[in-house]
Design an enzyme around this catalytic site. Structure first.
Site, mmCIF file in Angstrom:
data_model
loop_
_atom_site.group_PDB
_atom_site.id
_atom_site.type_symbol
_atom_site.label_atom_id
_atom_site.label_comp_id
_atom_site.label_asym_id
_atom_site.label_seq_id
_atom_site.Cartn_x
_atom_site.Cartn_y
_atom_site.Cartn_z
ATOM 1 N N VAL A 29 0.486 -1.206 0.023
ATOM 2 C CA VAL A 29 0.010 -0.130 0.382
ATOM 3 C C VAL A 29 1.165 1.500 -0.073
ATOM 4 O O VAL A 29 1.289 1.264 0.720
ATOM 5 C CB VAL A 29 -0.940 -0.168 1.674
ATOM 6 C CG1 VAL A 29 -1.798 0.999 1.327
ATOM 7 C CG2 VAL A 29 -2.059 -1.305 1.933
ATOM 8 N N ASP A 86 -11.104 -10.739 5.737
ATOM 9 C CA ASP A 86 -9.978 -10.604 6.383
ATOM 10 C C ASP A 86 -9.845 -8.838 7.812
ATOM 11 O O ASP A 86 -9.339 -7.879 7.986
ATOM 12 C CB ASP A 86 -8.393 -9.483 5.705
ATOM 13 C CG ASP A 86 -7.306 -9.394 5.946
ATOM 14 O OD1 ASP A 86 -6.745 -10.540 7.107
ATOM 15 O OD2 ASP A 86 -6.451 -9.485 5.430
#
Length: 958
Positions: A705, A810
């Site tokens: 990210v 998740d």
């Protein structure tokens, strides 16, 4: 000088007299010393004082104090009882040396902490030691073998750790040993099989492992043994069948495997046998029918197979028979219906078939029958309610047929669940004869004749569901919505006609589902009286008129679905200020005017407003009267020309850039997809920013990210994913679904940029870190509670407001991020599925699609479990992570006390909220997914819209 001498002699005399008093009353001195160590906020020991100037005649002052008992002469203390006095603090134990004749010491139901002082074991005359329901911690001190007269040792519900002391077995007079509800680890010492006088053994709710020692079978005097709710390995020792005096045996929730030993049938004094929630296999031994006194038999939640033994008809004292949650089959023996004491029959979620015994209920006082989720056929037994005490009848998800005549006058009924069968005929329930009925679910059957008009007499009714009885017909009874306790009314797809009745008194109702019927007329303005209404679905009817502004004024309204009707007029502007509104679906009506501009509407999809040709405003086309950059009506023509010119210029520039990019690398063509109503930028903006920005890895197990600043000044998080060419279409479609999922507790997916090999997902950047980073900071309880509810709301939106549902996949503390107001947002929702799809793992066959749907259900259930774990993290400041399974073995009192110690409570309401949140977390982390609530149910529990007790009742009793 003489004066000073007199003063000196006076002090000396006083000291001598005081010493004399103390010398003859050491008990008072010791107890006052003990009092000085204690925390006594309620001043429970206010009478522990020595009166000034009192004449001591050899008796102890302590003998007149509360909780203290002495011998007949009031000279020796024989009993100290400080139970339930709300005392706290740590005990040094130094005072106990004087109490050589003490027989009973009771410190139970207090808040004592720290280590248990070993000095207690100097009280060699002690016969009873009760330290239960405190918070003593550390290992249990050695030396207890010196208490050879001890008959009762009760240490229930503390925080002891370490191994179980083997030296307990040296206490030859011990009759009661209760070490349940702590953190003891390791195996049960084999020495525990050598107790000579023991009658009561309770070791449940610890963290014990290893196998159960077969030596326990030598305990010939034990009548009551509870050793469940631990983490053993292995089988039930057949030697336990030698415990000839045993009357009560509980080994539930103990991780035991293998078959049920037939040797247990030798326990011919046994009255209660609880082996539920293990991993037991094989069939139920028919030899258990030899245990004639047996009243309670619970073998549920295992992997048992085979049928219910015919020989069980010999258990004439049996009151409870529970084999639910197994893999059993066959029919229910007729002899079960002959048992004269049977009150509760729980056999749901198996593979039983055939008809229920025709005489069921005729020979016993049945109170609770649950045979749901099997393959039963036939009708409800005629005499099932003949005894007049049947309160719960749960038959859903079978193949039952026939009508309801056998229960039409069953006045004792409280819960009735018959959904998903093939019942037919009219709903012949005489509600005037059902004064206590609170829950009725008749959905997905073949009933006709409408909802009975006398339903208004069911004054205790809270839940009614008759949905998907396609030929039910009729109208909604006029007084139905005025039932004082009604919370949920569901009558979808029933062919109901007529007008909506007035909402005369509907202060309790929270859900109204009347979609897909033939309702006509208007929505009465009296809907404003439904102040608890959260959801109303009237879609696919023939309703007319305007949307009442009163509907928008309901403070907790969250979902309003009026689609596919004939409504006209404007959307009330008041909806724009509705703080809880998540969805207003008015699609395919005759609505006109502009869509309100409130914050809630920015999160809604355009599909909620389509099919209204005169409706405008975001997320639809702009309204004609809105002022643009170049003016309004008078300049529209010029605006069109300028826009056309600009468009042509953009096209030419685009073609030029396209040629350039094509020459450089055809395979590197990038496309940008931005979602409507969100900041618009180009692929070039993204790619340029990624090159210019120093890449910062954000802690995440998912792909890298990067934080990037776009040319517009907007900071975004960019997530890089590799995909295969064959998966581009299906992945893009799913990402579009994620982008359209807008909720205040979800991080916004702004768009995605891709070529044939890579895709970049662009998210809002939120500045205040994630939950994992903030979990250890000092929060007040209000902030914690707000965070828990915010997470639940975001997850509830994904599971219950998105179609199809979106599992997070998740859920963990690092994927919960905070905005500038510390409002929690779920990040990376659906990303796990994106990654699977990007690798080409998409469904192509019917079999694969079925497997895919099952996997999605499992992920939804796992989301709930992970939510429960996150709540436990929040409750304990990160001290409990991924420990939910072991926490279920602890006693509730210990667990609640620990959690309260982690949190600062500002009021009694804070304590109630902590208790509520902990209960919800424990429900969400139950081992079997079918035992967990949906996240929608969990949110209702957290919001107080549903009571824990009601949920447990519905889950346990259906």
């Amino acid at each position: 000088m003489e004066i000073f001498k007199c003063f000196f002699y006076f002090n000396l005399l006083t000291t001598f007299m005081l010493s004399a008093v103390l010398a003859i009353d050491p008990y008072s001195e010791a107890l006052l010393s003990l009092k000085s160590e204690l925390v006594d906020d309620d001043n429970s020991l206010h009478d522990w004082v020595v009166p000034s100037g009192g004449n001591l005649t050899g008796k102890s002052y302590a003998c007149s104090w509360s909780g203290i008992k002495c011998n007949k002469d009031s000279t020796i203390v024989t009993s100290i009882d400080l139970s339930m006095k709300k005392l706290g603090g740590e005990l040094s134990g130094k005072q106990f040396a004087i109490f050589t004749k003490l027989v009973d010491l009771n410190l139970s139901h207090n808040f004592f902490s720290g280590k248990l002082p070993a000095e207690i074991f100097n009280l060699t005359s002690l016969k009873s030691l009760d330290i239960s329901r405190n918070n003593f911690s550390g290992t249990f001190p050695g030396g207890i073998h010196s208490l050879q007269d001890l008959a009762v040792l009760d240490a229930f519900s503390n925080s002891f750790s370490g191994s179980l002391p083997a030296e307990f077995s040296q206490l030859e007079q011990l009759k009661v040993l209760n070490l349940a509800g702590s953190y003891f680890r390791g195996s049960i010492p084999s020495e525990y099989g050598s107790f000579r006088s023991l009658e009561f053994l309770h070791l449940a709710g610890n963290s014990l492992t290893g196998s159960i020692p077969p030596e326990l079978g030598n305990l010939k005097t034990v009548t009551h043994m509870e050793i469940g709710y631990n983490l053993y390995q292995g089988f039930i020792p057949p030697q336990l069948g030698n415990m000839s005096q045993l009357q009560y045996l509980d080994m539930a929730g103990a991780n035991l495997s293998g078959p049920i030993p037939k040797e247990l049938s030798n326990l011919t004094s046994l009255q209660s046998l609880f082996l539920f929630r293990n991993q037991l296999t094989g069939s139920i031994p028919s030899e258990l029918s030899k245990i004639k006194p047996l009243t309670d038999l619970d073998l549920s939640d295992n992997f048992l197979s085979g049928s219910i033994p015919e020989s069980f008809s010999e258990l004439k004292n049996l009151r409870l028979l529970s084999v639910m949650y197994n893999d059993m089959s066959g029919s229910v023996p007729e002899g079960i219906a002959e048992l004269p004491s049977l009150e509760t029959l729980l056999i749901w979620t198996n593979r039983f078939s055939g008809s229920l015994p025709r005489s069921l209920g005729r020979n016993s006082k049945l109170k609770w029958v649950d045979v749901s989720t099997n393959n039963f056929i036939g009708s409800i037994p005629e005499d099932i309610c003949v005894s007049g005490v049947l309160s719960k009848l749960i038959l859903f998800s079978n193949k039952f047929t026939g009508g309801l005549s056998s229960i039409s006058n069953c006045s004792s009924l409280v819960r009735l669940r018959l959904e998903n069968n093939s019942f037919s005929g009219e709903i012949r329930l005489k509600f005037s004869h059902l004064p206590d009925i609170s829950y009725i679910d008749l959905s997905r059957n073949n009933f006709v004749g409408g909802i009975p008009s006398d339903i208004s007499q069911a004054t205790q009714l809270e839940y009614l569901n008759v949905s998907y009885n396609l030929q039910l017909g009729g109208t909604i009874p006029s007084q139905m919505l005025s039932l004082p306790l009604l919370q949920n009314l569901s009558a979808s797809s029933c062919g109901i006609k007529g007008d909506l009745p007035p909402f005369a008194s509907c202060k309790s109702i929270s859900v109204i589902d009347l979609d897909r019927n033939n309702l006509s007329g208007i929505i009465p303005n009296s809907v404003s009286k439904c102040q608890a209404l959260e959801k109303i679905n009237l879609s696919d009817n023939d309703l007319i008129g305007q949307i009442p502004e009163e509907l928008a004024s309901i403070p907790v309204i969250g979902v309003v679905d009026l689609s596919n009707n004939k409504f006209s007029g404007n959307i009330p502007a008041k909806f724009g200020s509705s703080s809880n509104l998540q969805l207003l679906n008015v699609s395919f009506n005759n609505i006109s005017g502009s869509i309100p501009t409130g914050k809630s509407f920015k999160l809604m999809s355009s599909s909620a407003f389509e099919g209204n040709s005169e409706l405008c405003g975001a997320p639809l086309k702009p309204c004609p009267d809105s002022v643009g950059i170049l003016g309004s009506k008078g300049t529209r023509k010029l605006t069109r020309i300028l826009l056309l010119t600009a468009g042509l210029i953009i096209i030419f520039l685009g073609m030029a850039f396209g040629v350039l990019y094509f020459r450089k690398a055809v395979k590197s063509q990038w496309q940008m997809v931005s979602f409507v109503g969100l900041p618009q930028f180009t692929a070039n903006d993204v790619l340029t920013s990624l090159i210019a920005t120093k890449q910062t890895e954000v802690p995440s197990p998912s792909p890298a990210v990067t934080k990037a600043v776009l040319p517009t000044g907007i900071t975004v998080l960019v997530q890089k994913i590799e995909w295969e060419k064959r998966s581009i279409k299906v992945v893009s479609q799913f990402i579009m679904q994620l982008g359209n999922a807008r909720h205040k507790n979800l991080i916004r997916l702004l768009g995605f940029c891709h070529n044939q090999n890579l895709v970049y997902l662009l998210y809002d950047y939120l500045p205040n870190g994630n939950l994992a980073e903030n979990i250890g900071m000092k929060w007040d309880w209000a902030a914690k509670f707000r965070t828990v509810v915010g997470i639940a709301r975001g997850l509830c939106f994904l599971h219950h407001e998105c179609y199809p549902a979106i599992p997070h996949g998740d859920l963990k503390s690092s994927n919960i991020v905070f905005d500038e107001n510390m409002e929690p947002h779920l990040a990376e929702f659906g990303l796990k599925h994106v990654l699977n799809l990007s690798k080409g793992l998409s469904t192509t066959t019917t079999k694969q699609e079925t497997e895919y749907n099952e996997a999605m259900k499992e992920q939804l259930c796992m989301d709930v479990y992970k939510f429960g774990e996150i709540v436990l993290e929040i409750l304990t400041g990160g001290r409990l992570t991924s420990a939910a399974a072991s926490l279920h073995s602890k006693s509730w009192e210990v667990l609640l006390r620990e959690v309260c110690n982690y949190n600062e409570m500002s009021s009694a309401s804070s304590l109630q909220e902590i208790k509520l949140v902990l209960e919800v977390a424990m429900l969400c982390t139950r081992s079997r997914s079918t035992d967990r609530p949906s996240i929608e149910e969990a949110l209702k529990l957290l919001s107080g819209l549903k009571r824990i007790e009601d949920y447990k009742t519905s889950k346990e009793g259906k």
